[in-house]
Design a protein around this motif. Structure first.
Motif, PDB file in Angstrom:
ATOM      1  N   VAL A  88      45.520  50.531  45.338  1.00 17.62           N
ATOM      2  CA  VAL A  88      45.901  51.734  44.530  1.00 17.62           C
ATOM      3  C   VAL A  88      45.280  52.935  44.925  1.00 17.62           C
ATOM      4  O   VAL A  88      44.170  53.125  45.362  1.00 17.62           O
ATOM      5  N   LEU A  89      46.413  54.141  45.164  1.00 12.00           N
ATOM      6  CA  LEU A  89      45.844  55.112  45.432  1.00 12.00           C
ATOM      7  C   LEU A  89      45.092  55.209  46.942  1.00 12.00           C
ATOM      8  O   LEU A  89      44.109  55.748  47.291  1.00 12.00           O
ATOM      9  N   GLY A  90      45.662  54.368  47.735  1.00 10.37           N
ATOM     10  CA  GLY A  90      45.234  54.241  49.082  1.00 10.37           C
ATOM     11  C   GLY A  90      44.145  53.535  49.397  1.00 10.37           C
ATOM     12  O   GLY A  90      43.517  53.281  50.512  1.00 10.37           O
ATOM     13  N   LYS A  91      43.280  52.762  48.363  1.00 10.25           N
ATOM     14  CA  LYS A  91      42.106  51.957  48.217  1.00 10.25           C
ATOM     15  C   LYS A  91      42.591  50.681  47.987  1.00 10.25           C
ATOM     16  O   LYS A  91      43.391  50.220  47.078  1.00 10.25           O
ATOM     17  N   THR A  92      41.978  49.651  48.878  1.00 13.13           N
ATOM     18  CA  THR A  92      42.314  48.495  48.813  1.00 13.13           C
ATOM     19  C   THR A  92      41.080  47.696  48.024  1.00 13.13           C
ATOM     20  O   THR A  92      39.926  47.893  48.427  1.00 13.13           O
ATOM     21  N   TYR A  93      41.440  46.911  46.987  1.00  8.71           N
ATOM     22  CA  TYR A  93      40.373  46.254  46.368  1.00  8.71           C
ATOM     23  C   TYR A  93      40.559  44.560  46.450  1.00  8.71           C
ATOM     24  O   TYR A  93      41.680  44.068  46.527  1.00  8.71           O
ATOM     25  N   HIS A  94      39.255  43.859  46.474  1.00  8.41           N
ATOM     26  CA  HIS A  94      39.131  42.426  46.643  1.00  8.41           C
ATOM     27  C   HIS A  94      38.481  41.688  45.288  1.00  8.41           C
ATOM     28  O   HIS A  94      37.334  42.533  45.143  1.00  8.41           O
ATOM     29  N   LEU A  95      39.175  41.026  44.674  1.00 10.08           N
ATOM     30  CA  LEU A  95      38.526  40.236  43.420  1.00 10.08           C
ATOM     31  C   LEU A  95      37.452  39.675  43.824  1.00 10.08           C
ATOM     32  O   LEU A  95      37.023  39.046  44.858  1.00 10.08           O
ATOM     33  N   ILE A  96      36.498  39.452  42.850  1.00 12.03           N
ATOM     34  CA  ILE A  96      35.177  38.993  42.969  1.00 12.03           C
ATOM     35  C   ILE A  96      35.574  37.376  42.834  1.00 12.03           C
ATOM     36  O   ILE A  96      36.253  36.781  42.026  1.00 12.03           O
ATOM     37  N   LYS A  97      34.965  36.652  43.938  1.00 13.50           N
ATOM     38  CA  LYS A  97      35.340  35.182  44.159  1.00 13.50           C
ATOM     39  C   LYS A  97      34.549  34.322  42.834  1.00 13.50           C
ATOM     40  O   LYS A  97      34.942  33.371  42.457  1.00 13.50           O
ATOM     41  N   ASP A  98      33.068  34.707  42.537  1.00 17.66           N
ATOM     42  CA  ASP A  98      32.546  34.061  41.677  1.00 17.66           C
ATOM     43  C   ASP A  98      31.863  35.161  40.699  1.00 17.66           C
ATOM     44  O   ASP A  98      30.575  35.742  41.145  1.00 17.66           O
ATOM     45  N   GLU A  99      32.531  35.183  39.438  1.00 18.09           N
ATOM     46  CA  GLU A  99      31.763  36.300  38.631  1.00 18.09           C
ATOM     47  C   GLU A  99      30.592  35.692  37.840  1.00 18.09           C
ATOM     48  O   GLU A  99      30.297  36.705  37.025  1.00 18.09           O
TER      49      GLU A  99
END
Length: 297
Positions: A88-99
């Motif tokens: 989003v808006l040029g920035k890549t995000y990775h989901l937390i594997k273990d929250e």
């Protein structure tokens, strides 16, 4: 004759060399053409999506202190809302594997009527009066406890959306949740966000003297209604009530006042607990009525 021919050949070579050098210098000194076309801006999934350009809260102050916390439970996590990674808006995000050990401090903000009734990241309809939130990297759905570090107030919300994508903010809260922890007027606030797991939710906040029927059925004050419309003419109020009445399983009433000006308010209810009130909200959402608000009659 040989020397004359050699001299002529030499002069011809010099002319050719000077011509090539002139062309090279001209090319170097010519202004460079600007690249055609404009650079593509970073992807913003919200561009052109909403009816309002800026966000805002309810038209009038609404007391949402009776709305219960979200109750953590195990839910199936679908692909919807959990694209990993995403940009989003040029920035890549990775989901937390273990929250399970997630805990973070930062700034919270809230989002309101601009987004109310539109789809969240997992396809649900955003309800600014429910206890929900948006987070950039927690799996959807997740439950978190949000504590205002300035006043100690806290609330448990269900994460069903992505955001906020403003620098320095770690969570976006629904208007109801923001009001509960006291940041609905300031817009932002310092918070601590911690994962809330099933069987790890605090007691549902209630008004003094009210009992709890169950974790999802907190008692409401007598005379709690959802107001769905207000009309200057009683005939218009009756027509509106007749149009939506057949689509709801809860009764409709018209509350009229003559002073300071004539007004006729269409209300759904009354409700005795939060579960039935939320069920009525869901029914109203299905007929595209998203801006019902709680009133006490």
């Amino acid at each position: 004759m040989i020397r004359v021919a050699q001299a002529t050949a030499f002069i011809r070579k010099c002319h050719i060399g000077l011509l090539a050098l002139s062309l090279l210098l001209a090319a170097c000194s010519s202004p460079q053409k600007a690249p055609t076309g404009k650079a593509k801006p970073p992807h913003n999934p919200n561009d052109g999506r909403y009816a309002h350009e800026k966000d805002f809260g309810p038209d009038e102050e609404i007391d949402l202190s009776h709305v219960p916390d979200a109750v953590p439970r195990y839910e199936v996590r679908t692909i919807a809302g959990n694209k990993n990674p995403y940009t989003v808006l040029g920035k890549t995000y990775h989901l937390i594997k273990d929250e399970s050990a997630y805990k973070e401090r930062g700034y919270a903000s809230w989002y309101g009527k601009k987004f109310n009734g539109y789809h969240t990241s997992n396809g649900e309809l955003y309800d600014m009066y429910a206890m929900t939130g948006a987070h950039k990297t927690l799996p959807i759905p997740s439950y978190v406890r949000v504590k205002n570090l300035d006043n100690g107030k806290s609330v448990v919300v269900r994460i069903n959306d992505r955001g906020p994508f403003h620098e320095g903010r770690i969570i976006d809260l629904s208007y109801a949740a923001a009001q509960r922890i006291g940041i609905h007027k300031t817009g932002t606030g310092r918070v601590e966000v911690e994962i809330a797991l099933p069987n790890d939710a605090p007691p549902i906040p209630l008004r003094a003297g009210k009992a709890v029927a169950s974790s999802n059925e907190s008692a409401l004050p007598p005379g709690t209604y959802l107001q769905v419309g207000a009309f200057a003419q009683k005939t218009a109020a009756k027509q509106f009530a007749a149009n939506i009445g057949t689509k709801l399983t809860y009764p409709l009433t018209i509350q009229s006042a003559q002073s300071p000006k004539e007004i006729h308010r269409v209300r759904v209810g009354p409700f005795t607990n939060a579960k039935s009130l939320q069920d009525a909200r869901d029914q109203l959402a299905r007929i595209k009525i998203f801006e019902a608000h709680v009133v006490y009659q």
